[in-house]
Enzyme design. Structure first.
Site, PDB file in Angstrom:
ATOM      1  N   GLU A 191      18.741 -33.758  10.635  1.00 61.35           N
ATOM      2  CA  GLU A 191      18.472 -33.299   9.265  1.00 61.35           C
ATOM      3  C   GLU A 191      19.245 -32.016   9.026  1.00 61.35           C
ATOM      4  OE1 GLU A 191      14.346 -32.587   8.140  1.00 61.35           O
ATOM      5  OE2 GLU A 191      14.947 -32.445   6.033  1.00 61.35           O
TER       6      GLU A 191
ATOM      7  N   CYS B  73      12.672 -34.166   5.135  1.00 58.99           N
ATOM      8  CA  CYS B  73      12.268 -33.891   3.748  1.00 58.99           C
ATOM      9  C   CYS B  73      13.443 -33.830   2.784  1.00 58.99           C
ATOM     10  CB  CYS B  73      11.501 -32.584   3.689  1.00 58.99           C
ATOM     11  SG  CYS B  73       9.902 -32.671   4.499  1.00 58.99           S
TER      12      CYS B  73
ATOM     13  N   ASN C 191      10.459 -41.009   3.579  1.00 61.64           N
ATOM     14  CA  ASN C 191      10.314 -40.161   4.770  1.00 61.64           C
ATOM     15  C   ASN C 191       8.834 -39.952   5.039  1.00 61.64           C
ATOM     16  OD1 ASN C 191      10.954 -38.307   6.906  1.00 61.64           O
ATOM     17  ND2 ASN C 191      10.518 -36.643   5.494  1.00 61.64           N
ATOM     18  N   GLU C 192       8.327 -38.755   4.730  1.00 58.64           N
ATOM     19  CA  GLU C 192       6.890 -38.525   4.962  1.00 58.64           C
ATOM     20  C   GLU C 192       6.144 -38.767   3.666  1.00 58.64           C
ATOM     21  OE1 GLU C 192       6.283 -34.637   6.580  1.00 58.64           O
ATOM     22  OE2 GLU C 192       6.282 -35.378   8.637  1.00 58.64           O
TER      23      GLU C 192
HETATM   24  O1  AHR Z   1      11.433 -31.754  10.992  1.00 55.46           O
HETATM   25  C1  AHR Z   1      11.105 -30.894   9.946  1.00 55.46           C
HETATM   26  C2  AHR Z   1      10.329 -31.600   8.855  1.00 55.46           C
HETATM   27  O2  AHR Z   1       9.097 -32.024   9.348  1.00 55.46           O
HETATM   28  C3  AHR Z   1      10.952 -32.877   8.348  1.00 55.46           C
HETATM   29  O3  AHR Z   1      11.886 -32.640   7.365  1.00 55.46           O
HETATM   30  C4  AHR Z   1       9.779 -33.617   7.780  1.00 55.46           C
HETATM   31  O4  AHR Z   1       9.930 -35.002   7.838  1.00 55.46           O
HETATM   32  C5  AHR Z   1       8.611 -33.099   8.583  1.00 55.46           C
HETATM   33  O5  AHR Z   1       7.606 -32.620   7.759  1.00 55.46           O
END
Ligand code: AHR
Length: 660
Positions: free
Chosen positions: A47, A245, A376-377
Site C-alpha cells: 500500500e 484504505c 478492502n475493509e
Molecule cells: O495497513 C494499514 C491499514 O490497516 C490498511 O490500509 C487498512 O486496510 C487497515 O485498516
C-alpha cells in the site's frame, strides 16, 4: 503362514517403535499428507502508506514534479532574486489537460545581473550515491530558444555534488521533452536539486523529474532496486495491491481508479493520498499519489518477483472510518465495469480492447490474473449488497477468477460475525481477515483455524501485525516479541493450509522520516533498507513453504501453545525435504525429540535455522540491521530420531532431506 509372519513382524516393529517414542516427543508423520500448501500461501501486501510508493519504492526524487499538490509550489523554493530577475508563476490549462493542468512559467528578464532559480527538496531530501548516473528530464515549451538551465545536485550543506547544463531547443506551442544525465561525485542522504535559469526568455515547465540509474532491472522511471530486492528475497506467492484504505479513499472522489494509473505518467491524474490527513498525530501534508507506480507497474512487479498479482478494487463504498459515501446500487455499473475491464487488461488477448491497451503499453503477454479483491475493509449489509452485484457480473464473464471478500476490520465482534456468516452463506471463494492485535492474541490464537469448515470458503489472512502497544499507536515497535508471536500464529495458518490459502503482513514499507502507521515489515530511509524481525519470520515461512502439510503432534495433539511450543510441518515434494517449524515462546530452552515417520532420512545433514533473541525487545534498525537474523547450522543424525534443543524465545526451522 506368510500372513502370520507378517503380522508378527509388524507387531515387533510397533513395539520397538513404541519403546523408542517418549511422551512429549514431537511425532511428524511425513508420509501422511493432510493438504496441499497453496503456492500463494505467503505473500506481500503493498500500500502507498508511510511513503511506500511516492517517496519510497517509486524512485522519483523530485517531489511535486507536476505542480499538482494542493499548494502548487510545495516542495519547491524560489532561489536567487526572483523579484529583480524575472517571474515564476503557476498557470492552469484546465481545458487542455484535465489530468495534469498546472505548469510553471519562468520569465527571465534581466539576465546577467543576478540569479534566478528553483530548488526541490525531495521527499525527505534526496538520497544520492557517489558515482551513480542521474537522469534529469522535463516537459517544456517556449516561444523561442533563450533560457539555458543549469542543474545542480547539492549535499546537506549545500555544496554541489553533480551538475549538468540543458539547452532546450525552440518548440513553439507544442510540449517537448528534454533530458540530461550526469554522475554524482559524492554520497549524501538528504540532498536537494537546484535548477538555475540563465539568459533571457520565457519557458513553460512541467514534469520536472530526476531518477537514479540503479532502478530495479535498470528500468527508466522505475523502482528502487534495494526495496524490490527485499520483496523478491521473500519469494512471495502473491502481491496484493494497491492497498489498503487507499482503495476506498476518504471519499469516492479520492478512491483508487486503476484506469487513471496507466499510460504516459504526465497523463495520470494525481490525487491526495488519504494518509496525508488521516492521523492528526502524524500529518503528512506533502503526501500525494502521482501513480508513477500504477497498475501496469504493479503487474510488472508481480511478474518480476514471481508473485501472483492480487489487485483489490473499490466496491462502490468510500472508507467507512471517513465519509462512508455509498454509490447507489443502480449506479454501480461503472465500478463493476472497471473490474471486468481489469481482468481483460490483465488476461485479455491483444485483440480485445483492454488486452490491446496492455500490449500498446509494452506488455503483450497476459499477466495470468487469477485473484481479484472486491472492497478492502468494508462492512455491513451495504457491502454485501454491492458485493453480490460484482460477484454475479465477474463470475458470469470470468468464472475462473477467485474473488477475495472483506470480513471487515477485525477478526471478531459484530461486524466480523455478520460478514463471515453472510459471505459463507454466499459461498464466497476467499474471505479476507485482518488482525491488528497484541502479541498475546497471536500466541492465544494459533488454533483459530483448527475448527474452521474444511469444505467452505477459504481464508486470506490479509493483514496481520502484532501491536506491541495498540493499533495506530505511535509507540508500536517491530521487536522480537511481536515477530515471535506472529511466528506462533503462522504455525497455525500453515497447519490449516487446507483452509488458509494466503497470508500477508501489513503494512509492508515505512520511511523512517515519513511514516503514518507503525509497526511495518520493512523500513527504509533515502539510501538504506532493513528487514524487521517480523520480516525474517515472514520470509522464513515463505521460503520454506513446502508443498503439503503433514501431521505434527505431541501426545496426539497439535502443538498450539502447550508448554509454550507451537509446531507445524510440511514436506516439499519437489526438493524431497521435510520442514518442521517450531516456536518456543518461553524463556527456557526445551529439549525435544522429533520423531520422523513415513520417510527415510538420507543420512546426510539436517539444516537447522534459528531466529531468536535474548531480549524480547530486540529490534533491527538502519544502523543495526542484523541484530535479529536467522542463523543456519547443520547436524548429522542417524535413524529417524532428531534430538533438538529449542532455544528460549526462538523460531527454529528444521529441514531434513528424505527419500521415500
Ligand atoms: O495497513 C494499514 C491499514 O490497516 C490498511 O490500509 C487498512 O486496510 C487497515 O485498516
Amino acid at each position: 503362514m506368510k500372513i502370520r509372519l507378517l503380522i508378527l513382524a509388524l507387531l515387533a516393529i510397533s513395539v520397538a517403535y513404541a519403546q523408542s517414542q517418549q511422551p512429549n516427543d514431537i511425532i511428524v508423520k511425513a508420509g501422511q499428507e493432510i493438504a496441499p500448501v497453496q503456492p500463494t500461501m505467503w505473500g506481500v501486501f503493498f500500500e502507498d502508506i508511510n511513503l511506500g510508493a511516492d517517496g519510497g519504492i517509486y524512485a522519483e526524487l523530485v517531489k511535486n514534479r507536476s505542480f499538482e499538490f494542493g499548494k502548487p509550489l510545495m516542495g519547491w523554493k524560489k532561489i536567487g532574486d526572483a523579484a529583480k530577475e524575472g517571474t515564476m508563476t503557476i498557470l492552469n490549462r484546465q481545458s487542455a489537460s484535465t489530468a495534469n493542468p498546472r505548469f510553471l512559467r519562468v520569465k527571465r528578464e534581466n539576465a546577467g545581473n543576478g540569479k534566478l532559480g528553483l530548488n526541490n527538496e525531495g521527499f525527505r531530501g534526496m538520497g544520492i550515491k557517489k558515482g551513480l548516473r542521474y537522469d534529469f528530464s522535463f516537459l517544456y515549451r517556449q516561444p523561442q530558444k533563450g533560457i539555458v538551465m543549469q542543474v545542480e545536485l547539492l549535499d546537506e550543506k549545500g555544496s554541489p555534488i553533480g551538475s549538468a547544463t540543458v539547452n532546450p531547443e525552440a518548440s513553439g506551442d507544442d510540449w517537448k521533452t528534454a533530458s540530461v544525465s550526469f554522475v554524482a561525485n559524492a554520497t549524501c542522504l538528504k540532498g536537494s536539486l537546484d535548477i538555475w535559469f540563465e539568459n533571457e526568455g520565457q519557458i513553460d515547465l512541467d514534469m520536472i523529474s530526476l531518477f537514479p540509474a540503479d532502478t530495479w532491472k535498470g528500468r527508466k522511471g522505475g523502482l528502487r532496486a534495494d526495496m524490490v530486492q527485499m520483496l523478491s528475497d521473500m519469494k512471495p506467492g502473491f502481491i496484493r495491491f494497491p492497498g489498503g484504505c487507499i482503495v476506498e479513499g476518504i471519499d469516492l472522489g479520492n478512491r483508487y481508479q486503476w484506469k487513471k494509473t496507466i499510460g504516459p505518467v504526465e497523463q495520470r491524474q494525481q490525487i491526495m493520498n488519504r494518509w496525508n490527513v488521516e492521523f492528526a498525530h502524524r500529518p503528512t501534508p506533502d503526501y500525494y499519489q502521482t501513480f508513477g507506480l500504477g497498475f501496469l507497474e504493479y503487474f510488472q512487479l508481480a511478474e518480476d518477483i514471481g508473485a501472483a498479482p492480487l489487485p483489490i478494487l473499490n466496491c462502490g463504498m468510500a472508507c467507512q472510518f471517513n465519509t462512508a459515501e455509498l454509490v447507489p446500487l443502480d449506479q454501480l455499473d461503472p465500478y463493476v465495469q472497471d473490474a471486468l475491464d481489469l481482468v481483460e487488461f490483465a488476461n485479455g488477448d491483444v485483440t480485445t480492447k483492454w488486452g490491446k491497451t496492455r500490449a500498446d503499453l509494452g506488455h503483450p503477454a497476459p499477466f495470468n490474473l487469477q485473484f481479484l479483491g472486491v472492497g478492502n475493509e468494508n462492512w455491513g449489509p451495504q457491502y454485501i449488497e454491492r458485493l453480490k452485484i460484482f460477484t454475479k457480473a465477474i463470475k458470469e464473464k470470468y468464472p475462473y477468477i477467485r474473488l477475495i471478500n472483506s470480513s471487515g476490520t477485525d477478526p471478531d465482534g459484530e461486524r466480523f460475525d455478520y460478514l463471515n456468516g453472510a459471505l459463507r452463506a454466499m459461498g464466497a471463494d476467499i474471505i479476507d481477515e485482518h488482525y491488528y492485535r497484541r502479541p498475546e492474541w497471536f500466541l492465544q490464537n494459533a488454533a483459530r483455524y483448527d475448527s474452521y469448515d474444511r469444505k467452505g470458503s477459504k481464508v486470506f489472512a490479509g493483514e496481520y501485525a502484532a501491536q506491541s502497544d495498540h493499533t495506530v499507536s505511535v509507540d508500536n515497535r517491530n521487536n522480537w516479541l511481536t515477530a515471535m508471536s506472529e511466528a506462533a500464529f503462522l504455525t497455525g495458518l500453515e497447519r490449516n493450509a487446507e483452509v488458509v490459502h494466503m497470508a500477508s503482513y501489513a503494512p509492508l514499507f515505512a520511511h523512517t522520516d515519513g511514516w503514518q502507521w507503525t509497526p511495518d515489515l520493512i523500513w527504509v530511509d533515502n539510501l538504506r533498507v532493513y528487514g524487521t524481525p517480523d520480516y525474517y519470520v515472514q520470509k522464513l515461512f515463505s521460503v520454506n513453504k513446502g508443498t503439503h502439510v503433514v501431521s505434527a503432534t505431541s501426545n496426539q495433539q497439535p502443538l498450539t501453545g502447550q508448554e509454550g511450543l507451537y509446531v507445524s510441518a510440511v514436506v516439499d515434494k519437489k526438493s524431497g525435504q521435510l520442514i518442521v517449524k517450531v516456536v518456543n515462546a518461553t524463556p527456557e530452552a526445551k529439549k525435544k525429540n522429533i520423531l520422523v515417520e513415513g520417510v527415510k532420512h538420507s543420512g546426510t545433514a539436517v539444516y537447522i535455522t534459528v531466529l531468536k533473541s535474548e531480549e524480547l525487545t530486540s529490534e533491527n534498525s538502519l544502523d543495526h540491521p542484523l541484530t535479529v537474523l536467522p542463523i543456519e547450522n547443520s547436524i548429522t543424525i542417524k535413524g529417524n530420531k532428531l534430538p533438538v534443543v529449542f532455544a528460549p524465545n526462538s523460531l527454529t526451522i528444521v529441514k531434513l532431506p528424505y527419500r521415500k
